[in-house]
Design a protein around this motif. Sequence first.
Motif: not given
Length: 251
Positions: A48-51, A79-81, A105-111
């Motif tokens: 897969y691609q990340d995101g 990732e973003s949850g 870890n949860i991040e404040d960006s999405i792909v």
Amino acid sequence: MEFKNLHYQDTPLVIANVWDVPSAKTAESLNFQAIGTSSSAIATLLGYQDGEEIEFSELEYIIKRIKSSTKLPLSVDLESGYSRNPIEIAQHIKKLSNLGVVGINIEDSIVEPARTLLNAEKFSQVISKITEILQKENIKVFLNVRTDTFLLGHPNSVEETKKRIKLYENAGANGIFIPCIEQETDIKEIVNFTNLPINVMCMPNLPNFDTLNKLGVKRISMGNFLFDKMYNQLKDITEEIINKKSFKPIF
């Protein structure tokens, strides 16, 4: 020592980022204090691609296998949850906690399709709702909130990071992860801005661990760089085998 307390030691917590059982066992054999998954490495491993292309159920299966192979505290890159709904995200965290995971870890960006920052205020509300649900259900997981201001090259990266840290801190974050930050002056300014433990990641110009310790950094991650390096070496060795028409390069 509890996972949270590892972020308040005299020296930074160096996390080995893993992607499967062998990498987790290697980290344990080298006496790391804790491990964390790399979403990018796991995605690549499964094609897969990340995101968040990977299904949460697939991630859950890999986490189950990793956790069953090691006694080290395990943090998971969520990732973003794997949802924009905080109730669903909290359920994902609950499932991971039931497997023995002690941090996420949860991040404040999405792909979608390019990686972009989420609105800081709205994302902090998501974090607040998640922490509220976890507290109600007595789920104790270290919430390391990743901000991608430096990763995405925000024009006012330091000030934007500080703004987001304050929002996430008030929403219940236990730590802040800032991938791609490298300059000592930036690190020092951000560390001095908050009482939350700051997490940095492997980068070409990142200061050494002793310098990071003096700057007040509390957690150091490897990201997907070790994974990428390993597979680059696989390519090089395999190419050498073909060119030399011999297995000598392996030995």
